[in-house]
Design an enzyme around this catalytic site. Sequence first.
Site, PDB file in Angstrom:
ATOM      1  N   TYR A  28       0.806  -1.219   0.000  1.00 27.23           N
ATOM      2  CA  TYR A  28       0.000   0.000   0.000  1.00 27.23           C
ATOM      3  C   TYR A  28       0.841   1.273   0.000  1.00 27.23           C
ATOM      4  O   TYR A  28       0.292   2.370  -0.043  1.00 27.23           O
ATOM      5  CB  TYR A  28      -0.908   0.024   1.231  1.00 27.23           C
ATOM      6  CG  TYR A  28      -2.124  -0.874   1.130  1.00 27.23           C
ATOM      7  CD1 TYR A  28      -1.992  -2.253   1.119  1.00 27.23           C
ATOM      8  CD2 TYR A  28      -3.403  -0.343   1.062  1.00 27.23           C
ATOM      9  CE1 TYR A  28      -3.099  -3.078   1.038  1.00 27.23           C
ATOM     10  CE2 TYR A  28      -4.521  -1.162   0.984  1.00 27.23           C
ATOM     11  CZ  TYR A  28      -4.360  -2.530   0.973  1.00 27.23           C
ATOM     12  OH  TYR A  28      -5.460  -3.338   0.892  1.00 27.23           O
ATOM     13  N   ASP A  61      -1.610 -18.409   3.750  1.00 30.16           N
ATOM     14  CA  ASP A  61      -2.577 -19.367   3.171  1.00 30.16           C
ATOM     15  C   ASP A  61      -3.072 -20.324   4.257  1.00 30.16           C
ATOM     16  O   ASP A  61      -4.267 -20.624   4.351  1.00 30.16           O
ATOM     17  CB  ASP A  61      -1.984 -20.113   1.959  1.00 30.16           C
ATOM     18  CG  ASP A  61      -0.551 -20.591   2.161  1.00 30.16           C
ATOM     19  OD1 ASP A  61       0.054 -20.300   3.217  1.00 30.16           O
ATOM     20  OD2 ASP A  61      -0.022 -21.265   1.248  1.00 30.16           O
ATOM     21  N   ASP A 108      -5.827  -7.122   5.073  1.00 26.89           N
ATOM     22  CA  ASP A 108      -7.036  -6.710   4.349  1.00 26.89           C
ATOM     23  C   ASP A 108      -7.857  -7.931   3.966  1.00 26.89           C
ATOM     24  O   ASP A 108      -9.062  -8.008   4.224  1.00 26.89           O
ATOM     25  CB  ASP A 108      -6.623  -5.916   3.103  1.00 26.89           C
ATOM     26  CG  ASP A 108      -7.828  -5.494   2.277  1.00 26.89           C
ATOM     27  OD1 ASP A 108      -8.796  -5.001   2.876  1.00 26.89           O
ATOM     28  OD2 ASP A 108      -7.799  -5.679   1.042  1.00 26.89           O
ATOM     29  N   ASP A 118     -11.683  -9.634   5.695  1.00 31.74           N
ATOM     30  CA  ASP A 118     -12.973  -9.874   5.010  1.00 31.74           C
ATOM     31  C   ASP A 118     -13.443 -11.298   5.315  1.00 31.74           C
ATOM     32  O   ASP A 118     -14.627 -11.544   5.549  1.00 31.74           O
ATOM     33  CB  ASP A 118     -12.863  -9.667   3.495  1.00 31.74           C
ATOM     34  CG  ASP A 118     -13.338  -8.282   3.050  1.00 31.74           C
ATOM     35  OD1 ASP A 118     -13.157  -7.317   3.819  1.00 31.74           O
ATOM     36  OD2 ASP A 118     -13.891  -8.158   1.929  1.00 31.74           O
TER      37      ASP A 118
HETATM   38  C1  IPM Z   1     -10.434  -1.752   3.683  1.00 38.61           C
HETATM   39  C2  IPM Z   1     -10.591  -1.462   2.209  1.00 38.61           C
HETATM   40  C3  IPM Z   1      -9.473  -0.561   1.704  1.00 38.61           C
HETATM   41  C4  IPM Z   1      -8.155  -1.299   1.915  1.00 38.61           C
HETATM   42  C5  IPM Z   1      -9.611  -0.121   0.235  1.00 38.61           C
HETATM   43  C6  IPM Z   1     -10.915   0.590  -0.013  1.00 38.61           C
HETATM   44  C7  IPM Z   1      -8.454   0.719  -0.223  1.00 38.61           C
HETATM   45  O1  IPM Z   1     -10.679  -2.641   1.486  1.00 38.61           O
HETATM   46  O2  IPM Z   1     -10.413  -0.791   4.482  1.00 38.61           O
HETATM   47  O3  IPM Z   1     -10.366  -2.917   4.067  1.00 38.61           O
HETATM   48  O4  IPM Z   1      -7.738  -2.097   1.077  1.00 38.61           O
HETATM   49  O5  IPM Z   1      -7.545  -1.077   2.949  1.00 38.61           O
HETATM   50 MN    MN Z   2     -10.753  -4.429   2.739  1.00 33.64          MN
END
Ligand code: IPM
Ligand code: MN
Length: 355
Positions: free
Chosen positions: A135, A219, A243, A247
């Site tokens: 990033y 993984d 990240d 999720d």
């Molecule tokens: C998150 C989002 C962001 C990230 C994106 C929107 C840049 O996915 O906050 O998890 O990757 O950090």
């Molecule tokens: Mn994210």
Amino acid sequence: MARIAVIPGDGIGVDVTREVLKLLELVRDSGVDLRWEEFDYGADKYLASGVTLPDEEIENFRDHYDAVFLGAVGDPRVPDMKHAADILLGLRFKLDLFVNYRPIRLLDDRLCPLKDKTRDDVNFVVFRENTEEMYAGVGGHLKKGTRDEVAIQSSVNTYKGVERIIRYAFDYARANNRTRVTMSNKSNAMRFEGDLWDRVFAEVAADYPEIETQHLYIDALVMQMVKRPEQFEVIVTCNMFGDIATDLGAQIQGGMGLAASGNLHPGRTSLFEPVHGSAPKYAGQDIANPLAAMLTAGLMLTHLGHPEWERRIERAVAKAYREGNVTRDLGGSLGTAATGDAVCENLQLKQSIET
Ligand code: IPM
Ligand code: MN
Ligand code: NAD
């Protein structure tokens, strides 16, 4: 007195932030000295004026506010995500918010999609490094637009950056009676950064002899999050892996509608945002689940010195779920506003004050 800068942003960010403001009003009316101001940064402003988030505003947040609350950013009319990068990544980088704190906490057994897993099994936190790695924005194009094009995205890992996030994870474990810290990277394939993370993890761990350590390749980590989540207490990892893992983490705690996060730098203005994005297809239709944003407000209230409110909000959200007063993604039939109202009503009940 605590001051909060509120940026609803785009899409469902606007819908869920409205519910957060109802919640903050209730908290303020209960005697907590809070003040907030709204800022209209987002796709509309960018498209109308070219302004994303000026540096002077970030300095204003840094100097005059204790927290920033962000709904979500991202709009299909801005395919390159220019404004979202300036706002979200701009705040993370320019405020040096090196800790992305994402608790994975199951509030009700029925929310978990994993067979036979309960609230005792899904209860850990992820610390995602938040200012470096892929990033960092280091890289570029060569011969762009030709068939010889080269695109390079460099992964930047510094000793300082790796050390401070790993140390933060251990400090958190110690302060919260957690007994194990898991570090995840991909040192079997990415030797240079992997070696740095492995060495720093061992070095920092030596200062916390009472805490058990575990290392998993990324993984294997995501596989184990599904198979045996009960083994995790504190996970620390790099920006990109964090990240993706969070999720997945959101799903095992009931979905994107429930996942909260804080972007922190101890002692400084910090940023709070739900893990989900702007979900454009649900924007403005009173469909989006506001609970992730409301739980995020709970994390913010802890940062502002009122941890009892985080616990009260969690209980009020769990009660709304138990009683079916939630949005469709959680099996209910309420809209965004009615779900926010249900949580606020629960917060006003006496049992929400019990600890
Ligand atoms: C998150 C989002 C962001 C990230 C994106 C929107 C840049 O996915 O906050 O998890 O990757 O950090
Ligand atoms: Mn994210
Ligand atoms: P998203 O999180 O916006 O939505 C993915 C799916 O998750 C939705 O289609 C929906 O089914 C579900 N969902 C998410 N939040 C929900 C909620 N509150 N209630 C009910 N369902 C919900 O992710 P995406 O579709 O990949 O991204 C959309 C935009 O948001 C993109 O522009 C992306 O870059 C941006 N984004 C922003 C942030 C942020 O501002 N922090 C985070 C992630 C993505």
